[in-house]
Design a protein around this motif. Structure first.
Motif, PDB file in Angstrom:
ATOM      1  N   ASP A 234      35.918  31.133  33.650  1.00 29.67           N
ATOM      2  CA  ASP A 234      36.443  29.790  33.446  1.00 29.67           C
ATOM      3  C   ASP A 234      37.644  29.920  32.524  1.00 29.67           C
ATOM      4  OD1 ASP A 234      34.656  28.246  34.940  1.00 29.67           O
ATOM      5  OD2 ASP A 234      33.153  28.351  33.359  1.00 29.67           O
ATOM      6  N   GLU A 236      40.241  29.087  29.880  1.00 29.33           N
ATOM      7  CA  GLU A 236      40.257  28.207  28.722  1.00 29.33           C
ATOM      8  C   GLU A 236      41.673  27.766  28.371  1.00 29.33           C
ATOM      9  OE1 GLU A 236      37.377  27.238  26.783  1.00 29.33           O
ATOM     10  OE2 GLU A 236      36.578  27.860  28.724  1.00 29.33           O
ATOM     11  N   ALA A 247      39.839  33.222  28.596  1.00 32.63           N
ATOM     12  CA  ALA A 247      38.793  32.714  29.477  1.00 32.63           C
ATOM     13  C   ALA A 247      37.419  33.072  28.928  1.00 32.63           C
ATOM     14  CB  ALA A 247      38.963  33.294  30.882  1.00 32.63           C
ATOM     15  N   ARG A 250      31.880  33.101  33.345  1.00 31.73           N
ATOM     16  CA  ARG A 250      30.942  32.127  33.895  1.00 31.73           C
ATOM     17  C   ARG A 250      29.776  32.818  34.572  1.00 31.73           C
ATOM     18  NH1 ARG A 250      34.091  29.599  37.247  1.00 31.73           N
ATOM     19  NH2 ARG A 250      33.382  30.517  39.194  1.00 31.73           N
ATOM     20  N   HIS A 268      34.967  34.102  45.733  1.00 35.48           N
ATOM     21  CA  HIS A 268      35.655  33.581  44.551  1.00 35.48           C
ATOM     22  C   HIS A 268      37.165  33.582  44.735  1.00 35.48           C
ATOM     23  CE1 HIS A 268      32.415  33.034  41.549  1.00 35.48           C
ATOM     24  NE2 HIS A 268      31.769  33.870  42.347  1.00 35.48           N
ATOM     25  N   GLN A 271      38.039  30.623  46.787  1.00 33.98           N
ATOM     26  CA  GLN A 271      37.435  29.368  46.330  1.00 33.98           C
ATOM     27  C   GLN A 271      36.548  28.751  47.398  1.00 33.98           C
ATOM     28  OE1 GLN A 271      38.139  27.230  42.996  1.00 33.98           O
ATOM     29  NE2 GLN A 271      37.592  29.372  42.895  1.00 33.98           N
TER      30      GLN A 271
END
Length: 810
Positions: A234, A236, A247, A250, A268, A271
């Motif tokens: 994730d 940041e 980051a 996750r 991933h 997406q």
């Protein structure tokens, strides 16, 4: 910035559009403690003006509206600072002011989801939850059907203009505003995924995306990840010009050596949604089995499913019998029954929104990412053997030439008589039945094959594009590693199901057109002039004549027929494929070029394709088959939905292809130095792409490694030709190569050419072709210009081939 905005800036034009407030300019106001001159607007008047023009009122616009000049501008600036410090107004984009907690007329929003009616909902990109509470929902109004450019979708960052044409009571529940898209600023970003490299104080993450920069993760945010682990992140903080992204981990996906990680890289990277929201799972778990209400009882009809042996969801069943009508001697009655997904997935529900978001199921060698939760796809909607299941069936009548005379749709309850595999059904009809098929041969299977022979005559008369491109399949060992790569035999059982599904899809499109109900067509355009010219140039090198603009599929078939059982058969089939357009979903019909059909829609796989679910709902609405049909409010959304699911289909194809590349690269990583027979599958200025004969794996040979001669890329013949020697490496050549490098993470392999090229005419120094040198660049040319990347030549593969069976992408 000194000097203010130039005369013709957006700011000055905006000020001209803002009306002057109705403040009596003759009003005499006494001087106040803040030294305001007579006629100067009060704080309340300034606040009121900002409230009337949220996001449009800057200092310049206020001064113009209230006719403030000279020293009065200093006073205005001070008052605005005081109002901002007191929290009465807030400064937004372009130094414009608005009331706290309001949205400016033009603002940036993040599209977060679709509501029950399929409308896009968004929230402000910048919002202070602590001060103003939850962010207001914004309804994204449908875009102009003629508008060009990218359309907004879930996950996008969008610049919008707030619309004044909609009252709050007219908006969906929870929405405060409606807005129209000005520009899609950022499409949903690629997933942050990479390999962990431990450093002091944390880790650096090497991204999967080769173009991405390293990402910094603090030790406390690693979630137990160790050196070499594949992790999902994730973000940041986005990078500054000199900084790196920060980051938090996750998910720890484990070592890249695991097969699970290989497909997760693609999931991933592209997406692909793979975790169902709680609300969607709740919809699935609480669904009640469909009843006989509103259905015809067809449980007596011996429909059978014929699928791959490892299939878990069975969404289609078939039956055939000779037509007893004396006016249709030699004709057949064919029934295709399709799982009634619409009975369980209602428009606008959580499970429906997630299905639209996914667009389709994605199939990897080691897993399936389904469009629908397993409770629906593998249970309630799967046409299980000897189990009552709801379906939408089409009964079609064909004459002896294979022409469809009539058809009708029915909402039914069925009971599959048998679950069969393709090879099992074929073996039975070939005289090798097993215990299950022995009792089905005469009453069920032989009529199906008889009907197929009839439909095949109709197909031959129609003359669709008939490409011969064997599809390879990776077989895995129990531990998930690659066992071998095979080319499955294409049986009549496959063709039988494929042709019956095509005819059912045609019937669906015809029915909806007849009833004037909007639908998503499956369209496939004719090849473009540019691609036809490229094909013409190539075929001329083989002494073959290319089809002209406006040619039909049969003209391409004539070319393909001339190369059957010749060394160029595979090459010509592939180049013809690359000349084709991309198939897609669209409410505007242009026909299906590859199938040579005037109208075509996808109806037969609603468990794994959202387009089919749309068609099911449209049929229910058109024929009055129930209350769960396609809402009329969706009619104007079909174009956007078609674009969204077409993009999801392309995303799935890329992810599946990249996963296969990674699996094979990892499989061959221990065979560095081994030699393979291959075929040149692409030619670029940078070098040659090759495809291995036994596995279908692709790799690259940089032009700089070919030898000492200078090379020229001849686009017309898809070849690299030696400038001095004339030695030629051409698209389609059979060659022997040696593996020198395999990168499983990137799914890339590099080879060395062992074969000599064919003799040809030296290119010399003249001409307009591009030159490359085997051992390096010519004198005076800087090195570093030859890369091992680039797209495969011979025409970019569009992925639009109509080839593919029931599981394919027609």
């Amino acid at each position: 910035m000194q000097g203010g905005s130039p005369p013709h800036s957006k700011a000055s034009s905006l000020a001209r559009r803002i009306p002057t407030p109705s403040v009596p300019r003759t009003t005499i106001r006494p001087k106040t403690s803040d030294d305001r001159a007579p006629g100067f607007p009060s704080r309340d008047e300034i606040i009121a003006f900002i409230a009337e023009h949220p996001g449009e009122a800057g200092k310049r616009e206020l001064a113009r509206a209230f006719r403030i000049s000279g020293a009065g501008r200093i006073t205005l600036k001070r008052i605005l600072k005081e109002l901002e410090a007191e929290g009465i107004v807030q400064r937004g984009r372009g130094k414009r002011f608005s009331e706290p907690g309001t949205l400016p007329d033009v603002t940036v929003v993040n599209v977060i989801e679709r509501d029950r009616d399929g409308e896009l909902l968004a929230e402000p990109a910048e919002w202070d939850d602590e001060e103003f509470g939850p962010p207001p929902r914004v309804l994204i109004l449908p875009e102009d059907r003629k508008a060009r450019g990218p359309q907004a979708g879930v996950g996008d960052r969008v610049l919008v203009r707030i619309s004044d044409d909609h009252d709050e009571e007219d908006l969906p529940s929870g929405c405060k505003h409606a807005a129209r898209v000005i520009k899609v600023l950022d499409k949903k970003p690629a997933a942050a995924l990479g390999l962990v490299r431990i450093v002091t104080g944390g880790a650096r993450i090497i991204p999967v995306d080769k173009k991405g920069r390293e990402i910094v993760v603090a030790e406390a945010d690693l979630k137990g990840a160790v050196e070499g682990d594949l992790v999902a992140l994730d973000i940041e903080r986005m990078p500054t010009r000199i900084g790196l992204m920060r980051a938090k981990v996750r998910d720890v996906l484990g070592s890249l050596a695991s097969e699970k990680a290989v497909s997760m890289v693609a999931i991933h990277t592209h997406q692909i949604p793979h975790i169902f929201p709680v609300a969607a799972l709740h919809d699935a778990e609480t669904a009640e089995p469909a009843t006989m209400k509103g259905r015809e009882d067809w449980r007596h009809l011996p429909l059978v499913t014929i699928d791959p042996p490892d299939a878990k969801d069975h969404d289609d069943a078939v039956h055939a019998e000779p037509d007893t009508d004396p006016d249709n001697a030699g004709g057949w009655v064919v029934t295709v029954a399709i799982a009634d997904v619409a009975a369980y997935v209602r428009p606008g529900t959580a499970i429906d929104r997630e299905a639209l978001h996914r667009g389709n199921s994605v199939y990897f060698p080691d897993r399936v990412v389904p469009m629908l939760p397993e409770r629906i796809s593998n249970d309630l909607c799967s046409l299980k053997e000897l189990v009552d299941r709801p379906a939408i069936a089409v009964r079609m009548i064909f004459d002896k030439t294979g022409r469809k005379r009539a058809h009708g749709f029915h909402r039914i309850m069925m009971r599959s008589a048998a679950k069969l595999a393709y090879a099992q059904a074929q073996a039975a009809i070939d005289g090798r039945p097993d215990d299950k098929t022995e009792t089905l041969v005469e009453g069920v299977l032989r009529p199906l094959y008889g009907a197929y022979e009839c439909l095949k005559r109709g197909r031959d008369n129609r003359e669709p594009l008939d490409l011969d491109l064997p599809e390879r399949k990776i077989l895995l060992k129990p531990d998930g590693t690659v066992d071998r790569v095979i080319v499955p035999e294409r049986l009549d059982a496959h063709k039988l199901i494929e042709e019956m599904m095509i005819m059912a899809n045609v019937a669906a499109a015809e029915t909806l057109e007849k009833h004037r109900v909007p639908l998503l067509y499956r369209i496939h355009d004719a090849p473009s002039i540019e691609k036809l010219q490229a094909l013409k140039d190539f075929l001329a090198t083989l002494n073959l004549t290319a089809p002209k603009v406006g040619a039909k599929p049969s003209h391409f078939n004539q070319i393909l027929a001339k190369v059957v059982d010749t060394p160029n058969q595979g090459l010509v089939n592939e180049v013809v494929l690359r000349s084709q357009a991309q198939a897609e979903y669209n409410p505007q019909n242009i026909g299906h070029f590859g199938l040579n059909l005037r109208r075509y829609a996808h109806f037969t796989s609603p468990i794994r394709r959202y387009a089919d679910l749309i068609v099911h709902r449209a049929l229910i609405r058109a024929l009055g088959l129930g209350p769960d049909g396609l809402p009329e409010t969706w009619d104007q959304k079909l174009e956007a939905i078609g674009g969204e699911i077409s993009a999801a289909e392309r995303r799935a194809m890329m992810a599946e292809r990249e996963t296969i590349d990674r699996l094979i690269a990892r499989w061959l990583v221990d065979r560095i130095g081994a030699t393979f027979l291959a075929r040149i599958s692409g030619v670029t200025k940078a070098g040659l792409f090759v495809r291995l004969n036994d596995t279908g794996a692709d790799g690259f040979i940089p032009a700089a490694t070919l030898g000492a001669d200078y090379f020229a890329y001849d686009e017309a013949t898809h070849a690299l030709i030696g400038r001095q020697s004339g030695e030629t490496f051409r698209l389609g050549d059979r060659v022997e190569v040696k593996l020198v490098e395999a990168q499983p993470f990137a799914g890339a392999m590099r080879f060395e050419m062992l074969s000599q090229g064919s003799a040809g005419k030296p290119m010399g120094r003249g001409g307009s072709v591009d030159r490359l040198r085997r051992g390096g660049p010519p004198k005076g040319v800087k090195s570093g210009g030859v890369r091992s990347g680039g797209s495969k030549s011979g025409g970019s593969k569009s992925g639009g081939s109509p080839k593919g069976g029931k599981r394919g992408g027609r």
